[in-house]
Design a protein around this motif. Structure first.
Motif, PDB file in Angstrom:
ATOM      1  N   VAL A 161      44.973  32.782  29.922  1.00 41.90           N
ATOM      2  CA  VAL A 161      44.146  32.853  31.132  1.00 41.90           C
ATOM      3  C   VAL A 161      43.019  33.852  30.827  1.00 41.90           C
ATOM      4  CG1 VAL A 161      46.118  32.359  32.653  1.00 41.90           C
ATOM      5  CG2 VAL A 161      45.447  34.729  32.241  1.00 41.90           C
ATOM      6  N   PRO A 162      41.899  33.767  31.523  1.00 45.99           N
ATOM      7  CA  PRO A 162      40.810  34.723  31.260  1.00 45.99           C
ATOM      8  C   PRO A 162      41.300  36.156  31.453  1.00 45.99           C
ATOM      9  CG  PRO A 162      40.102  32.974  32.748  1.00 45.99           C
ATOM     10  CD  PRO A 162      41.569  32.801  32.575  1.00 45.99           C
ATOM     11  N   ALA A 163      40.784  37.070  30.596  1.00 51.50           N
ATOM     12  CA  ALA A 163      41.251  38.468  30.627  1.00 51.50           C
ATOM     13  C   ALA A 163      41.119  39.078  32.018  1.00 51.50           C
ATOM     14  CB  ALA A 163      40.470  39.293  29.611  1.00 51.50           C
ATOM     15  N   SER A 167      45.595  40.154  35.566  1.00 52.33           N
ATOM     16  CA  SER A 167      46.259  41.071  36.505  1.00 52.33           C
ATOM     17  C   SER A 167      47.011  40.339  37.608  1.00 52.33           C
ATOM     18  CB  SER A 167      45.230  42.018  37.119  1.00 52.33           C
ATOM     19  OG  SER A 167      44.290  41.261  37.825  1.00 52.33           O
ATOM     20  N   LYS A 168      46.849  38.995  37.671  1.00 52.14           N
ATOM     21  CA  LYS A 168      47.609  38.214  38.661  1.00 52.14           C
ATOM     22  C   LYS A 168      48.923  37.700  38.065  1.00 52.14           C
ATOM     23  CE  LYS A 168      43.786  35.779  39.995  1.00 52.14           C
ATOM     24  NZ  LYS A 168      43.262  34.480  40.143  1.00 52.14           N
ATOM     25  N   TYR A 169      49.086  37.888  36.734  1.00 52.07           N
ATOM     26  CA  TYR A 169      50.224  37.269  36.039  1.00 52.07           C
ATOM     27  C   TYR A 169      51.014  38.329  35.276  1.00 52.07           C
ATOM     28  CZ  TYR A 169      47.339  33.083  36.707  1.00 52.07           C
ATOM     29  OH  TYR A 169      46.579  32.071  37.235  1.00 52.07           O
ATOM     30  N   SER A 170      51.959  37.838  34.439  1.00 54.23           N
ATOM     31  CA  SER A 170      52.616  38.705  33.465  1.00 54.23           C
ATOM     32  C   SER A 170      51.976  38.435  32.117  1.00 54.23           C
ATOM     33  CB  SER A 170      54.107  38.388  33.374  1.00 54.23           C
ATOM     34  OG  SER A 170      54.711  38.681  34.589  1.00 54.23           O
ATOM     35  N   GLU A 189      54.224  43.029  33.984  1.00 50.73           N
ATOM     36  CA  GLU A 189      53.899  42.297  35.209  1.00 50.73           C
ATOM     37  C   GLU A 189      52.584  42.811  35.792  1.00 50.73           C
ATOM     38  OE1 GLU A 189      55.725  39.925  36.913  1.00 50.73           O
ATOM     39  OE2 GLU A 189      54.655  39.986  38.819  1.00 50.73           O
ATOM     40  N   LYS A 190      51.704  41.882  36.109  1.00 51.78           N
ATOM     41  CA  LYS A 190      50.429  42.194  36.761  1.00 51.78           C
ATOM     42  C   LYS A 190      49.757  43.453  36.174  1.00 51.78           C
ATOM     43  CE  LYS A 190      51.403  39.690  41.015  1.00 51.78           C
ATOM     44  NZ  LYS A 190      52.724  39.118  40.741  1.00 51.78           N
ATOM     45  N   PRO A 191      49.459  43.410  34.852  1.00 54.28           N
ATOM     46  CA  PRO A 191      48.889  44.606  34.211  1.00 54.28           C
ATOM     47  C   PRO A 191      47.437  44.853  34.608  1.00 54.28           C
ATOM     48  CG  PRO A 191      48.866  42.767  32.691  1.00 54.28           C
ATOM     49  CD  PRO A 191      49.559  42.268  33.929  1.00 54.28           C
ATOM     50  N   ARG A 192      47.038  46.125  34.572  1.00 49.45           N
ATOM     51  CA  ARG A 192      45.609  46.435  34.662  1.00 49.45           C
ATOM     52  C   ARG A 192      44.995  46.040  33.310  1.00 49.45           C
ATOM     53  NH1 ARG A 192      47.604  51.247  37.271  1.00 49.45           N
ATOM     54  NH2 ARG A 192      47.515  52.308  35.269  1.00 49.45           N
ATOM     55  N   GLU A 194      43.489  47.450  30.929  1.00 46.33           N
ATOM     56  CA  GLU A 194      43.783  48.297  29.764  1.00 46.33           C
ATOM     57  C   GLU A 194      45.266  48.238  29.361  1.00 46.33           C
ATOM     58  OE1 GLU A 194      42.711  49.301  32.714  1.00 46.33           O
ATOM     59  OE2 GLU A 194      43.801  51.067  33.432  1.00 46.33           O
ATOM     60  N   GLU A 195      46.103  47.686  30.244  1.00 50.38           N
ATOM     61  CA  GLU A 195      47.541  47.619  29.929  1.00 50.38           C
ATOM     62  C   GLU A 195      47.963  46.265  29.346  1.00 50.38           C
ATOM     63  OE1 GLU A 195      49.193  50.169  33.798  1.00 50.38           O
ATOM     64  OE2 GLU A 195      48.930  48.004  33.906  1.00 50.38           O
ATOM     65  N   MET A 196      47.063  45.272  29.387  1.00 52.92           N
ATOM     66  CA  MET A 196      47.523  43.914  29.045  1.00 52.92           C
ATOM     67  C   MET A 196      47.827  43.786  27.549  1.00 52.92           C
ATOM     68  SD  MET A 196      44.370  41.269  29.199  1.00 52.92           S
ATOM     69  CE  MET A 196      43.473  40.851  27.724  1.00 52.92           C
ATOM     70  N   PHE A 197      48.865  43.011  27.230  1.00 51.47           N
ATOM     71  CA  PHE A 197      49.242  42.780  25.839  1.00 51.47           C
ATOM     72  C   PHE A 197      48.374  41.688  25.220  1.00 51.47           C
ATOM     73  CE2 PHE A 197      53.515  44.431  27.226  1.00 51.47           C
ATOM     74  CZ  PHE A 197      53.500  45.547  26.412  1.00 51.47           C
ATOM     75  N   SER A 198      48.156  40.602  25.982  1.00 57.69           N
ATOM     76  CA  SER A 198      47.363  39.477  25.477  1.00 57.69           C
ATOM     77  C   SER A 198      46.926  38.654  26.683  1.00 57.69           C
ATOM     78  CB  SER A 198      48.212  38.596  24.546  1.00 57.69           C
ATOM     79  OG  SER A 198      49.145  37.854  25.317  1.00 57.69           O
ATOM     80  N   GLU A 199      46.145  37.610  26.380  1.00 57.25           N
ATOM     81  CA  GLU A 199      45.719  36.709  27.464  1.00 57.25           C
ATOM     82  C   GLU A 199      46.773  35.629  27.735  1.00 57.25           C
ATOM     83  OE1 GLU A 199      41.885  35.348  26.220  1.00 57.25           O
ATOM     84  OE2 GLU A 199      40.975  37.310  26.529  1.00 57.25           O
TER      85      GLU A 199
END
Ligand code: UTP
Length: 289
Positions: A161-163, A167-170, A189-192, A194-199
């Motif tokens: 999903v777009p970066a 924040s709406k997903y895991s 879950e729902k990362p900001r 800067e916290e996301m692992f990947s798209e």
């Protein structure tokens, strides 16, 4: 082990679709001529599932009524010679072995899945979100079951999903395994941003080991004060193998107005009787815009 059981979660309140969902469960809203949940259950059946537990709540009895017989209506249709309609009505009641359990409090998706522990026992099982509908040549749950069997692992459905939407997903931390399958190393879950692992986001379909139930039992409420399935899955992927399947096909979140409308258009276009009419109607309207 052959996977024959699925859990369909339909215990949520559906606040994103108010006021429509004030008295009608969001799973009962129609896409063309069938309610959302029928598409979900048809996907499970097409994936080889025979026993389905629907997790509902006190406001969702229309769901269990829908998969029951309707003797008065059926007699009327039979005596009027409306055989097609009669078959359509009967088909829904004979679709699979459908069971129900109520989630007495809306404590989150993790809690809804945990309610299935007695139904599932010690087998791997599928989970389908009752408001997430997919359109695919190979049913998405089947794609997950195939990967789960091949790798002897739990499986989660994913797509990029777009970066700015993650924040709406895991978000998943993954390593490629081959083809469309990845090893899951972590998730949040729902990362900001800067916290996301990947798209790669988890999208509405899972095949899980029964170990998840013990994990959920000890999982405290997380994001939004709810027991999050993602928090349980995070522990599960550290304890036993888990893969993510970048599934082929489209997925619609019909619990959101946009997702619901996209699904309405796409399933109407695919519909045997009205598809052609819908195509012409869209072209006509587009010409007027
Ligand atoms: P959603 O995030 O769509 O939440 O749940 P929701 O409460 O249904 O709807 P909104 O956000 O208020 O509009 C994702 C899935 O988890 C189920 C929902 O039914 C849906 O299939 N769910 C959620 C439960 O079964 N129980 C819960 O307590 C929460």
């Amino acid at each position: 082990m052959k996977i024959t059981k699925a859990v369909v979660t339909a215990g949520g309140l559906g606040t994103r679709m108010l006021p429509a969902t004030k008295t009608v469960p969001k799973e009962m809203l129609p896409l063309a001529d069938k309610p959302v949940i029928q598409y979900v259950i048809e996907e499970a059946v097409a994936s080889g599932i025979s026993d389905i537990l629907v997790v509902t709540n006190r406001a969702k009895s229309a769901v269990d009524d829908y998969f029951d017989y309707t003797p008065e209506l059926e007699e009327k249709l039979a005596s009027a010679g409306k055989i097609e309609e009669l078959e359509a009505v009967r088909r829904t009641a004979d679709i699979a072995n459908v069971f129900y359990v109520r989630q007495k409090e809306t404590l989150g998706l993790g809690h809804a899945v945990w309610r299935a522990r007695r139904f599932v026992g010690n087998e791997p099982f599928a989970v389908l979100l009752g408001d997430d509908v997919t359109m695919a040549d190979v049913p998405v749950t089947r794609q997950l079951i195939d990967a789960a069997e091949q790798y002897g692992a739990s499986a989660v459905g994913t797509q990029r999903v777009p970066a700015d939407a993650i924040s709406k997903y895991s978000s998943l931390k993954v390593e490629p395994l081959g083809g469309r399958v990845f090893r899951v190393e972590d998730m949040n879950e729902k990362p900001r941003p800067e916290e996301m692992f990947s798209e790669y986001a988890i999208l509405g379909r899972y095949v899980l080991s029964h170990e998840i139930f013990d994990i959920l039992e000890g999982t405290s409420p997380g994001y939004g004060g709810e027991i999050q399935l993602t928090d349980g899955l995070r522990t599960l992927c550290r304890r036993s193998p888990m893969v993510a399947v970048d599934f082929e096909g489209r997925r619609y979140d019909t619990g959101s107005l946009r997702g619901f409308l996209e699904a309405t258009v796409d399933f109407s276009l695919k519909h045997a009787d009205i598809g052609e009419w819908m195509r012409e109607f869209i072209k006509k309207r587009a010409g007027e815009l």
